[in-house]
Enzyme design. Structure first.
Site: not given
Ligand SMILES: [Zn+2]
Length: 172
Positions: A95, A141, A91
């Site tokens: 991300e 972001e 993850e």
């Protein structure tokens, strides 16, 4: 609990018979009157990483509701049969673009905060070993923030991790 109303299991996944409800082991549960299959609901478990660098922590900004536009630790659901540490590493890479090593278990936070949330979050300490900071997956972001200059934070779980981190950094 209201969060199961929309995805209730209406048919037995094994024989297709319409399900019914009865009390099994002290709770009302969905069951199949034909083959006697009982639906024991499992908790949804997520893994998160706390990455620290020069007194700052790595956060990702959410592109999905709830809490769209607010920031969380890199985190996601653990797949069935997946090692939770590997889920946390995966993850984080998806991300944030950063490759990490798990360096320790920080805490386990329980309590579902929204319909599609986790029932518990396993939070690991992690260290960067490679990659390039790039937002991806369900973040638009990613950035490091000093603990005294944090952006709007999504979820009690994130706040709890940050609060205990600050307390550990400033004992007494
Ligand atoms: Zn059945």
């Amino acid at each position: 609990m209201t969060h199961h109303q929309n995805n209730e299991i209406k048919f037995c996944p094994y024989c297709g018979t319409p399900t019914q409800k009865k009390i099994v082991y002290e709770k009302v549960r969905v069951f199949c009157p034909d083959c006697n299959w009982v639906y024991y609901e499992d908790p949804k478990v997520a893994a998160a990483v706390l990455v620290q660098q020069n007194g700052s922590i790595l956060l990702a900004r959410r592109i999905f509701n709830p809490n769209k536009g607010e920031w969380t630790l890199p985190a996601g659901f653990i797949d069935a049969h997946e090692d939770p540490e590997q889920a946390a590493i995966r993850e984080c890479l998806e991300e944030t673009g950063l490759e990490v090593n798990i360096s320790g278990l920080r805490e386990i936070i329980s309590g579902r905060e929204h319909d599609r949330g986790a029932d518990m979050v396993i939070v690991y300490d992690a260290e960067i070993i490679g990659g390039i900071l790039t937002a991806g997956d369900d973040a638009d972001e990613v950035a490091f923030f000093p603990l005294d200059q944090l952006p709007p934070i999504a979820f009690q779980a994130t706040r709890k991790v940050i609060k205990s981190l600050i307390q550990k950094n400033n004992p007494s």
